[in-house]
Design a protein around this motif. Structure first.
Motif: not given
Ligand code: ADP
Ligand code: NA
Length: 339
Positions: A268-281
């Protein structure tokens, strides 16, 4: 007394799954348990191993324990074949365990594959030997990944049946220690397969000794997808990934889970950190943490593997200590059986 027994097979290519699913946990158990960490070379030869390679692979596993931070003064690191109690108790358990029990083992079916007639008989009785590994030391707790749960159940059944058959109260019934999040790391190329030592594709796994460039290349090539990283709506109320979400994007969630595990974070923390970003980032961040966490340990493993006499002395000293612990147990066993 709380005593742990666990092991890793010296079959080469130690990978991130072995580290996150097993070896890292070994390090964390050291303060609370008396630990016996084995290099299970007798299990390895249930499938043919090149003898020269087996020697090197045995040192590789020992080096991984040491490099990860297991203290060989306080705890025991050794290889299975050097303590005769494993083979001796394994035989007794071959006679206690039932064919019907072994026939239910799913790992045998997976490993033997379609050509079951050609599998070694050792592969079939492997779970009996694993029971002997644990019970020769009267271990009370066994850290297990998903894939070993069924074998530990069998160990418990064997302990109970031995005690009943011989009317003794000899063996404890060992408890599983199940670790959270990262118990199952999947292949970087195919999210439906476990990351494994034997996958023919080197790009399927990150090994514990990969250098920074190799780690970066493997993560770059890892299968992901063009969709953005989702938010917490893919988790249930306990923060666990919903099965449907995993099924739809197995590779994506595998990479996110690896990131979480390496950072000791919840998904859940990781999704919070990267939500809306793509896999390249995201892959850049994953590469950074993988290199930071694995790099120094990989270098230390390489250094240790060049110092053969040191690693061999750790194994020798460990085997002597393990044999001393097993000796009184084997005496009890032989008395109980009538040997
Ligand atoms: P492998 O399954 O790679 O041949 P072993 O059978 O020697 O390796 O397993 C050593 C330990 O590593 C076991 O505790 C096992 O549960 C763990 N392990 C192996 N593969 C993975 C994986 N893909 N994800 C998590 N843990 C794993
Ligand atoms: Na395994």
């Amino acid at each position: 007394m709380k005593r742990i027994f666990s092991g890793v097979q010296p079959t080469g290519n130690l990978h991130l799954g072995n580290y996150l699913g097993a070896i890292r946990n070994f390090v964390r158990l050291q303060d609370d348990y008396e630990c016996i960490f084995c290099v299970v070379d007798m299990h390895a030869i249930t499938v043919w191993q090149d003898p020269k390679q087996l020697v090197d692979n045995t040192r590789e596993v020992a080096a991984s324990y040491l490099a990860a931070g297991v203290n060989p003064e306080k705890h025991i690191i050794f290889n299975q074949s050097q303590v005769s109690a494993h083979a001796e108790l394994g035989w007794v358990f071959n006679c206690v365990s039932r064919i019907g029990w072994l026939n239910r083992m799913t790992q045998f079916k997976d490993k033997a594959g379609k050509n079951r007639e050609k599998a070694s008989t050792g592969l079939y009785v492997y779970p009996n030997l694993m029971a002997a590994d644990i019970l020769a030391y009267k271990a009370t707790h066994v850290p297990v990944g998903e894939d070993q749960k069924q074998h530990l159940e069998l160990t418990r059944d064997i302990a109970i049946k031995f005690n009943n058959d011989f009317n003794v109260d000899l063996f404890p019934v060992p408890e599983p220690l199940i670790f959270g999040a990262a118990t199952r790391i999947m292949s970087l190329r195919d999210g439906s397969k476990k990351m494994s030592k034997s996958d023919p594709s080197d790009y399927s796994r990150i090994t514990m000794m990969d250098d920074a460039d190799t780690v970066a290349k493997k993560i770059k090539k890892a299968t992901s997808d063009p969709h953005l990283i989702p938010g917490a709506d893919v988790l249930d109320e306990n923060g666990k990934l919903l099965d449907d979400a995993r099924k739809e994007r197995p590779e994506a969630f595998n990479l996110l889970s690896i990131y979480a595990a390496l950072n000791d974070k919840e998904l859940s923390d990781v999704l919070g950190e990267f939500e809306g970003k793509g896999f390249a980032d995201f892959k850049k961040s994953l590469t950074d943490v993988a290199v930071t966490k694995l790099g120094p340990m990989g270098s230390e493993m390489k250094r240790l593997m060049d110092d053969k006499s040191y690693v061999d002395s750790v194994l020798k000293q460990g085997a002597d200590r393990a044999a001393k612990l097993a000796e009184p147990v084997m005496k009890e066993v032989f008395d109980a059986v009538g040997f």
